[in-house]
Design an enzyme around this catalytic site. Structure first.
Site, PDB file in Angstrom:
ATOM      1  N   SER A 131      41.561 -36.347  17.182  1.00  0.00           N
ATOM      2  CA  SER A 131      41.450 -37.624  16.478  1.00  0.00           C
ATOM      3  C   SER A 131      42.774 -38.368  16.510  1.00  0.00           C
ATOM      4  CB  SER A 131      41.041 -37.423  15.023  1.00  0.00           C
ATOM      5  OG  SER A 131      41.036 -38.688  14.372  1.00  0.00           O
ATOM      6  N   LYS A 185      35.428 -31.891  13.473  1.00  0.00           N
ATOM      7  CA  LYS A 185      35.726 -33.235  13.989  1.00  0.00           C
ATOM      8  C   LYS A 185      34.553 -34.182  13.709  1.00  0.00           C
ATOM      9  CE  LYS A 185      37.578 -36.702  16.184  1.00  0.00           C
ATOM     10  NZ  LYS A 185      36.702 -37.443  16.990  1.00  0.00           N
ATOM     11  N   HIS A 188      34.750 -35.158  10.163  1.00  0.00           N
ATOM     12  CA  HIS A 188      35.862 -36.109  10.072  1.00  0.00           C
ATOM     13  C   HIS A 188      35.338 -37.520  10.372  1.00  0.00           C
ATOM     14  CE1 HIS A 188      38.760 -38.620  12.248  1.00  0.00           C
ATOM     15  NE2 HIS A 188      39.739 -38.071  11.559  1.00  0.00           N
ATOM     16  N   ASN A 189      34.575 -37.646  11.448  1.00  0.00           N
ATOM     17  CA  ASN A 189      34.060 -38.965  11.821  1.00  0.00           C
ATOM     18  C   ASN A 189      33.046 -39.482  10.801  1.00  0.00           C
ATOM     19  OD1 ASN A 189      35.564 -38.371  14.069  1.00  0.00           O
ATOM     20  ND2 ASN A 189      34.093 -39.204  15.501  1.00  0.00           N
ATOM     21  N   GLU A 192      34.955 -40.854   8.062  1.00  0.00           N
ATOM     22  CA  GLU A 192      35.511 -42.122   8.568  1.00  0.00           C
ATOM     23  C   GLU A 192      34.484 -43.260   8.417  1.00  0.00           C
ATOM     24  OE1 GLU A 192      37.306 -41.597  12.535  1.00  0.00           O
ATOM     25  OE2 GLU A 192      36.108 -43.313  13.171  1.00  0.00           O
TER      26      GLU A 192
END
Ligand code: ATR
Length: 470
Positions: A131, A185, A188-189, A192
């Site tokens: 990222s 990940k 994480h997105n 986001e």
């Protein structure tokens, strides 16, 4: 003279791959590179390599042979079939013990499958979340490698050197078993998505209720960024709001079409959360809102049929504080939902993820880096307790709930959609409600489907004939 072998190889020279290769080379490692289309490799070497030890290859066999043993190869190719195709091309030239690292945004189930296949064949494999966008890849990304510890140990030195640095160390750690890196990940997105939508909703209120000029909004976000809301996403927001269109002189945001794109990682997060039975409403609704944004024509037509009731509200220090506290609350809930999902996945899939470490490597380099992460790290120490149980968190949220209620009230009165801000509120209210109305749902299920129900006053499962009592 025998040429010196490269420490590592990288395949896939789109911008992320180019930048990662340069980053590695600038840390003193010799890197061999390869790309399906030779022209991209040539352009990369011609335009961007300035003295770094980067060796281009135009044949996959030569590329593999240029690497030190055991070979370490990072793939930065498009997620999906291109990853499988590239692995198939590589395998005939690799030897057991060689390592492939997939640094793309692969779906964690693909990573799971690839890990199993490659492990059975004797190869090592890491699925690594990267990222930080183009800038991060070049200057220090947040790296989320998962797979096996043995595989990680082969590249640990390189990864630690190229990762972003914070006062808590480099933003890279061995995340966990098999597909743990890509799962983390993905979440994480998802976080986001939720944070971006929360910021957008606040902006919507500032624009259409407070009627603020974009420059002023920018100043407000800038001020917020110097306090507890300090984060990459708030920082880029104030910079975006300051920017003018060169052609028209208007604020840039005013000439950008209100239709947001997505590549799918938010949707995957929601899908995984629904499959695992973990509530992530802020992420789900952020995905839904991007989908709704796509129906521009329909929205334009419908907006004319349902005139919105808007009455301008005077900007006041109190209301700005309400907006700020609401954004904090929503960001907190986005992280909290994401962390719960990772924690459940870690148990369900035996990933063995250390949440404290995940938060540490999100402190720098990545898109969701935020001061709030330090706060979360203080409270997430006990794996078995829900984050909302911590006393500090209780007071943090209690202090802000009034502000959120006020912002929601103003949004409702002015008919402004605030799906993610209200999801944060409803999520919190549901989680903290002892008696939800699910008893009625269970009765309905038993009525039409004989699905049985439990009682509050005795053990067991029950079913009654509901029509009988009429
Ligand atoms: P961009 O960011 O330029 O849109 P992309 O289409 O997402 O790039 O592709 C990223 C990388 O994956 C590129 O290096 C691309 O190679 P090409 O330059 O040859 O297009 C690589 N890639 C995409 N599909 C591939 C495939 N089927 N096999 C191997 N590499 C592939």
């Amino acid at each position: 003279m025998i040429p010196v072998k490269s420490s590592i190889g990288l395949i896939g020279l789109a911008v992320m791959g180019q930048n990662l290769a340069l980053n590695i080379a600038r840390k003193g490692y010799k890197v061999s590179v390869f790309n399906r289309t030779a022209q991209k490799t040539e352009e990369f070497v011609k335009n961007r390599v300035k003295g770094e030890e980067i060796e281009p290859h135009y044949d996959i066999k030569d590329f593999v042979e240029s690497l030190e043993r055991p070979r370490k190869i990072i793939l930065m190719v498009k997620a999906g079939k291109p990853v499988d195709d590239t692995i198939s091309q590589l395998l005939p030239y690799l030897e057991p013990g060689d390592l492939i690292i997939d640094g793309g945004n692969s779906h964690y189930l693909d990573t799971e499958r690839r890990f199993k296949d490659l492990t059975e064949k004797g190869f090592l494999f890491l699925g690594m979340g990267v990222s930080g966008g183009e800038y991060g890849a070049l200057h220090g990304p947040s790296l989320m490698p998962g797979g096996s510890k043995k595989a990680y140990s082969l590249v640990e030195d390189i990864l630690l050197k190229i990762a972003a640095k914070t006062e808590d160390g480099p933003c890279c750690t061995y995340v966990g078993e098999r597909s743990a890196g890509h799962f983390v990940k993905m979440v994480h997105n998802g976080i986001e998505y939720a944070i971006m939508q929360s910021i957008a909703e606040i902006y919507h209120i500032m624009r259409d209720v407070l009627d603020l000029p974009t420059d002023e909004m920018s100043d407000i976000f800038k001020e917020w960024n110097s306090g507890e809301l300090n984060s990459f996403l708030v920082e880029i927001t104030y910079k975006i709001l300051k920017r003018k269109d060169e052609e028209t002189g208007k604020p840039m945001v005013d000439v950008i079409l209100d239709r947001a794109e997505q590549k799918g990682t938010g949707k995957w997060t929601s899908q995984a959360a629904l499959d695992l039975g973990i509530p992530t409403p802020s992420i789900n609704l952020a995905v839904v809102e991007r989908i709704i944004s796509h129906f521009k024509e329909e929205r334009t037509k419908l907006s004319k049929l349902y005139n919105k009731r808007r009455s301008a509200l005077q900007k006041s220090e109190e209301f700005l504080k309400d907006l700020k506290d609401s954004l904090f609350f929503a960001m907190f809930m986005a992280f909290s939902q994401g962390m719960w999902l990772i924690s459940e996945a870690s148990k369900e899939f035996s990933y063995n993820v250390d949440l404290f470490e995940v938060l540490r490597i999100w402190k720098g380099g990545c898109i969701i880096r935020a001061k709030l992460i330090d706060t979360l790290r203080r409270y997430i120490s006990d794996e078995n307790a829900h984050l909302l149980e911590s006393e500090e968190v209780i007071s943090l949220l209690k202090e802000r709930i009034g502000s959120l209620k006020n912002v929601l009230k103003v949004s409702i009165e002015n008919e402004i959609p605030v799906p993610v801000l209200s999801s944060a509120y409803n999520y919190f209210m549901s989680l903290t409600e002892e008696r939800l109305p699910a008893n009625l749902i269970q009765a309905q299920r038993d009525f039409f489907g004989a699905h049985t129900f439990e009682r509050v006053d005795k053990e067991g499962v029950f079913h009654i004939n509901w029509e009988e009592g009429e």
